[in-house]
Design a protein around this motif. Structure first.
Motif, mmCIF file in Angstrom:
data_model
loop_
_atom_site.group_PDB
_atom_site.id
_atom_site.type_symbol
_atom_site.label_atom_id
_atom_site.label_comp_id
_atom_site.label_asym_id
_atom_site.label_seq_id
_atom_site.Cartn_x
_atom_site.Cartn_y
_atom_site.Cartn_z
ATOM 1 N N SER A 214 0.847 -1.188 0.000
ATOM 2 C CA SER A 214 0.000 0.000 0.000
ATOM 3 C C SER A 214 0.884 1.240 0.000
ATOM 4 C CB SER A 214 -0.900 -0.028 1.239
ATOM 5 O OG SER A 214 -1.740 1.098 1.227
ATOM 6 N N GLU A 216 1.246 4.939 0.259
ATOM 7 C CA GLU A 216 0.345 5.901 0.907
ATOM 8 C C GLU A 216 0.914 7.300 1.114
ATOM 9 O OE1 GLU A 216 -1.282 4.299 4.526
ATOM 10 O OE2 GLU A 216 -2.185 2.612 3.449
ATOM 11 N N LEU A 231 -4.862 -0.601 5.600
ATOM 12 C CA LEU A 231 -4.987 -1.894 4.923
ATOM 13 C C LEU A 231 -4.457 -3.092 5.700
ATOM 14 C CD1 LEU A 231 -4.500 -1.080 1.155
ATOM 15 C CD2 LEU A 231 -6.411 -0.681 2.672
ATOM 16 N N THR A 238 0.033 -7.489 4.230
ATOM 17 C CA THR A 238 0.075 -6.099 3.758
ATOM 18 C C THR A 238 1.331 -5.395 4.252
ATOM 19 O OG1 THR A 238 -2.337 -5.927 3.757
ATOM 20 C CG2 THR A 238 -1.094 -3.862 3.830
ATOM 21 N N VAL A 240 2.947 -1.446 4.221
ATOM 22 C CA VAL A 240 2.597 -0.051 3.957
ATOM 23 C C VAL A 240 3.855 0.740 3.659
ATOM 24 C CG1 VAL A 240 1.603 2.053 4.934
ATOM 25 C CG2 VAL A 240 0.565 -0.164 5.446
#
Lengths: 395, 395
Positions: A214, A216, A231, A238, A240
Motif C-alpha cells: 500500500s 500511501e 490496509l 500487507t 505499507v
C-alpha cells in the motif's frame, strides 16, 4: 556505452519530469506568473512552522555526532521507529512496535527496498491503471513483470473481476495507491474487503504468498471527511509504504517509512531483507536529521484547506469549460478526460496557453491527462481563463 | 518468502554492521567506556560549527517550498552543482561545470547510480583486494560480476600485472578507493599513471570502454602532506564518487556527488542515465537541505589533527604490542595482520577484551583485521592496555 536496460529508460525519461523541466524553461521565458504548471506533485504549501522550529532545536540541542551519524541499524533510529509505530497505533488502532517500522528515503526508496526484498526475476507485480508510472521502473529494477489491470473509467475504482483473473502463481505483489495518483479516488472499505478476499482465495488456491503493498503518500490528503481504511487490518500480507513528502511538504528531503507487520508471512526475514536492501541499494539509512525531525512533528497536520480550495476551484472551473473529470476525494490531482482521443495532442494544445499537463499514458491510461493542483491558488484562478480559451478548440 | 538473491545477503549480512550492532549491545552491558569499538567508520569528530550555523541560516532565510521541495532536475539544484564544480576546479585545476556533477545520496548512492547506469548482466567490475565489501553487493544489484585482484600484502598497492591479465572484453568498470578502506594506503601518481596506461591499452585492444570509478570518501583524510592525485586528469573514462560523510562528519545525512567529465565516452548519455537512475532507484534527489548545506560549507576543513593523533597513538601502541601493520597515509583505518591464521578467531579473542574489529575476509583479504580509529582519543588510549593483554595470547 550505457547499460542496455537504461537506454529505453533514458529515451522515455519520465514525461512528468520532462514536463516539470519544461515548466521551468517556460517560466524563465514568459515569467512564472504566466505559466500554469500542473505537471509535478511538488507541494506549494510550505512545511509547517513546527518543521523549522524542530530543525533549529535539533541542531542546537543534539550531539552532532549522533544527529548526523550513521544510525545503529540501517532501518533507522530505534526511538524514531518507536515513535512512528505509536503514532500509527494511536490513529489506526493497530499494535505495531518500532521493529515493524523501517525508515526509508521517501516512499520511492521504501518501494524499492520492499521490491528488492521480495521480487525474483519473472515475478509478477499487479497494478491498477491508472497508476503512478514509476511502479513500472521500480518493478523493472528487480526484473519483475508489471501486470496492469485495465482502468474503470467510470469510477476509477479497481476492476476486481479482472484482478482475480490476472492473479497467477507468479503474482508476488499487488501495489495499491489510495488516495490515488493520478485520479484522487479513494478505495472504499467495501472494495478493500473484496480485494483482500480475492487475494486470500488465490493464496490458498496456489499455495503462494501475495503481498499487498500500500503506497500511501497521500493518506492525510482527503476531503469531505472521507475515511481511508488502514490496509493491514484487512489483509495479513500487507506492507505499507509512507512518505512525509506531501503531509509535511518535505518531498526533497526524502523521508518516509515502511510498515512490515508481524502478521506478514516470513515477517522477520522480510524485515531483515529490508534492512539489508536499505544498505546495499545505497540508501544506507534514511537521512538522520529528517528522521529526528519527523519524530518531532508526528502531530502536525497538513493544510488540507489550501488544497481543498484549489480542488473546488479547479474542478468547478474545468466543468464549466466543458471538460469531464471525476471529483477527487483525496490527493491533489485531477484526472481529466482529453477532449481529443490522443491526449498528447491535448497536452500540446495546452502548452500553447502555457498550461502544462501530464498525458495519461504515463499512468497506463491514455485518453486522460493529470493536473497536479498543489500549486498556488493564484495559478489556479489565473489558469481558468486560459482553460476557457483552450476549451473553445473542442467544444 | 523473500527474494532468492536476498537470502544469502541476509544470511551473510555485513560483518561490519553486525559488529557495530554488537558494539552497541556490549556498550549497554558493560558501559560504553569499557568497550573499544573499532568496527564502523562512523566519525567521532563532530560536524564543524559551520554546519550548524548553515542549517539554521538555511531554515531561517530560505523559502521552505524551495528548500524542502523536489529539485528541478533529479541530479540536484543547479546552483549547488555549479558551486561543487567550481570548488573541485579550484582545488584540482579541472574545468568541470555543474552539468558534470550529479548530487547523490552519499557515495553509496552514487556508486549504485553509476553502476545501474553502466552495467549489463555479466559485465565485469574489477576491484583490488582488500576492498570495501559493499562493492560486491552493489555490483550484484545489477547482475555484474565482481573480479578481484589479489592483495599485495607487502605494500597494499594494486598488483598491476595481475590487473592487466584480468581485464577482459567484458570488463566494464574498475573501482579504486584511494585513500583506501580498509588499509589507509594512498595510490601514488606513478601507480595511477601505470593503471591508466594499462586500461588505455586494453580499451584499444578490445575496442571497449573501461570506466574507472574512483570512490573518494576519504580524499580529504590524508596525513604527512601526502598528495592524492585527481584521477580524471590521468584517464579520460574516469568517474568520481564523493561523499561528505567523512569530510564534514555527516554520514547519516547521505550527501555526496558523482563527477562525470565531458571526456568520458558517451558522457551526455551517461549523465542522462545517472539522472534517470537517481530517480528510478528511489533516491529521486539527494536530500535538499543537505545539498544547500554542503554548498555553504565547501571551504570547511576536516579536523585531520584529531585523526592523526589517533593514528599515531594506535599505530605505535599496536606495534609495541607486537602486532604488524602498515602505517596508513590516509582514511581512518588500520589494517592489522592477524597473529593467527584465522582472523575471525583473532576477532573473537579481541571481543573477550571488549575490542571490536572487523575480519579482513569482509574485504576480500583474510588473515587481517580492520580497526576504524575514528573513535574518541580516550577509546584509543584505554584500549591499549587491553591490546597488550590480548597480545600476550600470541607473542
Amino acid at each position: 556505452m550505457i547499460a542496455e536496460k537504461m537506454k529505453n529508460m533514458v529515451a522515455n525519461s519520465s514525461a512528468i519530469r520532462a514536463m516539470f523541466e519544461e515548466g521551468n524553461r517556460m517560466a524563465k521565458l514568459y515569467g512564472a506568473e504566466n505559466v500554469y504548471d500542473f505537471s509535478l506533485g511538488n507541494p506549494n504549501v510550505p512545511a509547517p512552522e513546527a518543521v523549522k522550529n524542530a530543525i533549529v532545536e535539533l541542531v542546537n540541542d543534539s550531539d552532532p555526532v549522533v544527529l548526523h551519524g550513521y544510525t545503529n541499524s540501517n532501518s533507522g533510529y530505534a526511538d524514531v521507529r518507536e515513535a512512528v509505530a505509536e503514532s500509527i497505533n494511536e490513529r489506526f488502532d493497530t499494535t505495531f512496535t518500532g521493529e515493524n517500522i523501517i525508515m526509508t528515503v521517501g516512499a520511492a526508496g521504501g518501494l524499492n527496498v520492499i521490491l528488492k526484498s521480495l521480487i525474483n526475476p519473472g515475478d509478477e507485480v499487479i497494478v491498477f491503471a491508472p497508476y503512478f508510472g514509476e511502479y513500472r521502473s521500480y518493478t523493472n529494477n528487480y526484473d519483475g513483470v508489471l501486470v496492469e489491470i485495465s482502468p474503470d473509467t467510470e469510477t476509477f475504482q479497481p476492476k476486481l473481476a479482472e484482478f482475480e483473473q490476472k492473479i497467477t502463481p507468479k503474482t508476488k505483489a499487488v501495489i495499491v495507491n489510495t488516495p490515488n495518483n493520478p485520479t484522487g479516488v479513494v478505495y472504499s472499505e467495501e472494495t478493500i474487503k473484496e480485494m483482500a478476499a480475492i487475494m486470500e482465495r488465490k493464496q490458498k488456491e496456489y499455495g503462494t504468498d501475495i503481498y499487498l503493498i500500500s503506497d500511501e503518500p497521500y493518506r492525510e490528503l482527503v476531503y469531505d471527511g472521507v475515511a481511508v481504511p488502514y490496509l493491514t487490518k484487512y489483509y495479513a500480507n500487507t506492507i505499507v509504504g509512507y512518505s512525509y513528502s506531501k503531509s509535511l511538504s518535505l518531498p526533497g528531503e526524502r523521508i518516509g517509512y515502511l510498515v512490515i507487520p508481524d502478521e506478514v508471512t516470513d515477517s522477520e526475514d522480510l524485515r531483515s531483507a529490508a534492512n539489508v536492501a536499505t544498505r546495499i541499494l545505497g540508501f544506507v539509512n534514511a537521512p538522520t536529521l529528517q528522521q529526528k525531525l519527523v519524530a518531532k512533528c508526528l502531530h502536525e497536520k497538513t493544510d488540507i484547506g489550501f488544497y481543498d480550495r484549489n480542488r473546488e476551484t479547479l474542478y468547478n472551473g474545468l466543468k464549466e469549460c466543458g471538460f469531464a473529470c471525476i471529483k477527487p476525494e483525496g490527493a491533489f490531482y485531477l484526472f481529466v478526460k482529453s477532449p481529443v482521443e490522443d491526449e498528447k495532442q491535448f497536452c500540446a494544445d495546452g502548452k500553447e496557453f502555457h498550461i502544462l499537463m501530464v498525458p495519461g499514458s504515463s499512468f497506463g491510461c491514455p485518453g486522460y491527462v493529470r493536473l497536479a493542483y498543489c500549486v498556488s491558488y493564484e495559478t489556479i484562478v489565473n489558469s481558468l481563463p486560459k482553460f476557457r480559451e483552450l476549451a473553445k478548440k473542442y467544444f
